[in-house]
Design an enzyme around this catalytic site. Structure first.
Site, short mmCIF file in Angstrom:
data_model
loop_
_atom_site.label_atom_id
_atom_site.label_comp_id
_atom_site.label_asym_id
_atom_site.label_seq_id
_atom_site.Cartn_x
_atom_site.Cartn_y
_atom_site.Cartn_z
N GLU A 35 -1.85 37.06 30.71
CA GLU A 35 0.10 37.26 30.09
C GLU A 35 -0.03 39.04 30.65
O GLU A 35 -0.13 39.45 29.36
CB GLU A 35 -0.60 36.84 29.16
N GLU B 182 -2.43 26.64 29.34
CA GLU B 182 -2.17 26.61 28.27
C GLU B 182 -1.43 25.95 27.59
O GLU B 182 -0.09 26.45 27.51
CB GLU B 182 -2.13 28.40 27.66
C1 GLA Z 1 -1.29 33.57 24.83
C2 GLA Z 1 -2.71 33.92 25.07
C3 GLA Z 1 -3.72 33.46 24.49
C4 GLA Z 1 -3.75 32.90 23.10
C5 GLA Z 1 -2.70 32.18 23.08
C6 GLA Z 1 -2.78 32.03 22.00
O1 GLA Z 1 -0.57 32.29 25.63
O2 GLA Z 1 -3.05 33.89 26.45
O3 GLA Z 1 -5.03 34.56 24.94
O4 GLA Z 1 -3.10 34.53 22.73
O5 GLA Z 1 -1.54 32.44 23.49
O6 GLA Z 1 -1.19 30.89 21.21
#
Ligand code: GLA
Ligand code: ZN
Length: 673
Positions: free
Chosen positions: A152, A302
């Site tokens: 991210e 994710e």
């Molecule tokens: C993001 C991050 C993860 C984690 C999730 C939790 O998407 O990439 O590392 O922190 O959020 O919701």
């Protein structure tokens, strides 16, 4: 295929075994549970830098070697992360300029994550070293599926190095200070510059400079991303990606897409009561964008199988909602859905964030059982891998328009501009008609679509209006709205009037003289086909210049004047909607428009609260996805017999979806449109 020679819908998640090294037996149990949950792919080492390089140049790979071996033995794949999202404490100590600075130049503390300066030479060098080490060690490993570059990416830094890179960026962009001064309209408030270094990155009184700052932030991160890719590419040709964050406002993801071998996204919808339709459209919107970015299947890197802990209410998924969320992704072009995370950690910010395996390690939880049952059914969908979509209409989403509008000061501010929401509402009306949609930026080829919608495309990049005109003349339909084409790429207003200067006015056949900002108590409406629809926030005063009037305003001193216009041009049409309306108008308007253009739904005759999506399999035939957005069971009559692949595999001519339910059907022998 996202992973070479791995013809499976990817299923798994972020796996952080380095947090469990001190608890013997955990990894053994994880691998049993992974099989029980029918998981095949994991992302590892995302935040593991301090566990891999424990001191500068002292590497310990034991725990990671073990995970690689176990995956190879059990036929699983790994997306190996480069660990740059989270730098070790020793790094921040030895290379203090790796810590990001705020806008006033104060350095951040070492803690947290995703807070390093992308210009710091020390940080860049240490990232390159650890990335190369990982690539060298695992490039040839059979369990390596691809590279999860960083995590991210985002952020801005106000350190001296970043500031001077910003000035270099401006020098390259404008060439001379004279040009910069003109572009920035710098005589306003007496800001004329005589040296590049005088340009303040954070002077929000200069709308063009502010816009350039966001462009620059994207460029810095893309450059860093490229450096990391180059580091792993020295040893490995496995596919690379970086996990995007949907519509994250301050990065132009269109610039990331060309560097990704496949697009991946982190997607956390909430599904609060009464929001299924809005939320379903909103996640479909981002999925469609991610499919459109490379015009091929993407990955949900994710998602949350339980409770996402960062949301206002940590609401458990109601029965059906989890599977519907996953199938929304697959139906809109994902070739896999993964979770954050596999096993819940016992402490720190995310200790309550839903994971497949909870703190008690049980396989009897509702979440684990849902994941396992979904994983089992996924094994029937290997034919979906690489299946394509055929979007007929596209909605344009340009981050630069958002920045230009946000950095343009006018009454009401960003709360009322609602740029994102407006684009998604237009998309949502089309999505409600069950047609196959793309979400593109204004630099992509328009010719494959019948309909292009540009809600609040505030900034017209060079050449866009000419390309839109060619699209219309060749038979396409364009829909523009209030605030379309108001500024050029420097955030300068159009000298030739709105929308989009002389060329834009000529395209739409309308002159927008001014806009009326409506306070909540103001009453306005538009009247279309004899029906009155509420108008809120903005209404433009329009004068047709060659267009016909489709709808008029209903109230106030401009009652009876045009609110929506329609121009025939060449073989096509250009429609201009001058005011913000609710979903009632958008649903009716787009429903009628697509009929007029001759765009068919992917599946005819589905009930109002059901949505449908379609993908064409590479080996022939198509997959149909059905989503029930209501709490009542819904029966869908199919136009022909299809195989209920998600259920018992029988041939059926109707299906019943339970509350919040979703399913997948396969129709053999169907050819692509
Ligand atoms: C993001 C991050 C993860 C984690 C999730 C939790 O998407 O990439 O590392 O922190 O959020 O919701
Ligand atoms: Zn910096």
């Amino acid at each position: 295929m996202i992973i070479k020679d791995f013809r499976k819908i990817l299923h798994g998640g972020d796996y952080n075994p380095d947090q469990w090294i001190h608890v013997p037996g955990t990894v053994d149990r994880d691998f049993e549970l992974m099989d029980e949950a029918h998981c095949n792919t994991f992302s590892v080492a995302i935040f593991s830098w301090s566990q891999l390089e424990v001191e500068p140049d002292h590497f310990e790979f034991g725990w990671l070697d073990d995970v690689f071996e176990r995956c190879a033995k059990s036929g699983k794949k790994l997306f190996l992360a480069t660990p740059s999202a989270s730098k070790p404490a020793w790094l921040a100590e030895r290379w203090p300029d790796s810590r990001r600075a705020d806008r006033a130049g104060h350095r951040d503390i070492q803690g947290s994550r995703q807070n390093s300066c992308f210009s710091s030479p020390g940080f860049r060098e240490r990232v390159r070293i650890v990335d190369r080490k990982l690539a060298e060690r695992y490039a040839k490993h059979p369990a390596l599926g691809g590279w999860h570059i960083s995590n991210e990416y985002h952020g801005e830094c106000g350190c001296d190095l970043c500031r001077s890179r910003f000035h270099d960026f401006l020098r390259k962009r404008y060439g001379t200070l004279e040009k910069l001064n003109q572009a920035y309209w710098s005589a306003f408030w007496g800001h004329r510059f005589t040296d590049w270094r005088q340009v303040e990155p954070f002077d929000s009184s200069m709308d063009g400079a502010a816009l350039d700052w966001w462009r620059f932030c994207t460029e810095v991160i893309v450059d860093f991303f490229r450096m990391e890719i180059d580091a792993v590419r020295e040893f490995s040709d496995a596919p690379v990606t970086t996990n995007l964050m949907g519509l994250f406002p301050t990065l132009d993801y269109w610039k990331f897409a060309p560097l990704c071998d496949f697009i991946s996204d982190d997607c956390y919808p909430t599904w609060y009561a009464g929001e299924a339709e809005r939320e379903g459209a909103s996640v479909s919107f981002r999925h469609d964008m991610h499919y459109s970015m490379r015009n091929k299947p993407f990955l949900v890197m994710e998602s949350c199988p339980g409770i996402p802990n960062m949301m206002p209410y940590t609401k458990l998924r109601r029965p059906g909602e989890f599977e519907r969320e996953m199938l929304l992704a697959l139906g809109h072009g994902a070739d896999g859905t993964m979770y954050f995370q596999w096993r819940k950690g016992r402490n720190n910010c995310e200790k309550f964030h839903g994971a497949v395996v909870g703190h008690d390690g049980s396989d009897r939880t509702m979440v684990f059982r849902r994941v396992a049952s979904y994983g089992e059914k996924l094994e029937r969908l290997s034919g979906l891998v690489d299946a394509v979509r055929e979007p007929v209409a596209a909605v344009i989403y340009d981050w630069e328009s958002n920045w230009a509008l946000r950095e343009s000061h006018f009454a009401g501010g960003n709360e009322i501009k609602k740029w994102d929401e407006t684009i998604q509402n237009h998309y949502r009306a089309l999505w409600n008609s069950n047609i196959d949609l793309a979400v593109i930026d204004s630099e992509q080829d328009f010719s494959r679509y019948k309909l292009l919608v540009l809600p609040m495309l505030f900034l017209f990049k060079p050449g866009v209006v000419e390309r839109l005109r060619r699209f219309v003349e060749a038979g396409g339909t364009v829909v523009g709205t209030y605030f379309t084409g108001y500024v050029d790429e420097c955030n300068n207003c159009q000298a030739g009037g709105n929308p989009g200067g002389e060329a834009g006015r000529d395209l739409f056949g309308v002159w927008s003289e001014d806009f009326d900002g409506l306070e909540p108590a103001a009453r306005q409406s538009l009247v279309w086909n004899g029906k009155r629809y509420p108008v809120m926030d903005y209404a433009e005063i329009l004068h047709p210049e060659g267009s016909a009037v489709e709808a008029v305003y209903g109230e106030d001193f401009y009652a009876g004047t045009p609110a929506v216009t329609f121009r025939k041009l060449g073989q096509g049409r250009a429609v201009y909607i001058g005011a913000r309306t609710g979903m009632d108008f958008l649903n009716d308007f787009y429903g009628a428009l697509i009929k007029k253009i001759g765009i068919d739904p992917v599946l005819p005759g589905v009930p109002d609260s059901v949505r449908a999506a379609r993908r064409f399999a590479v080996d022939g035939g198509s997959y149909y996805f059905l989503y029930n957005l209501s709490k009542e069971a819904q029966t869908v009559k199919l136009p022909r017999k299809m195989c209920a692949v998600w259920e018992d595999g029988a041939d059926v001519d109707s299906v019943t979806l339970s509350s919040d339910g979703a399913t997948v059907l396969f129709a053999a022998g169907e050819a692509r449109g």
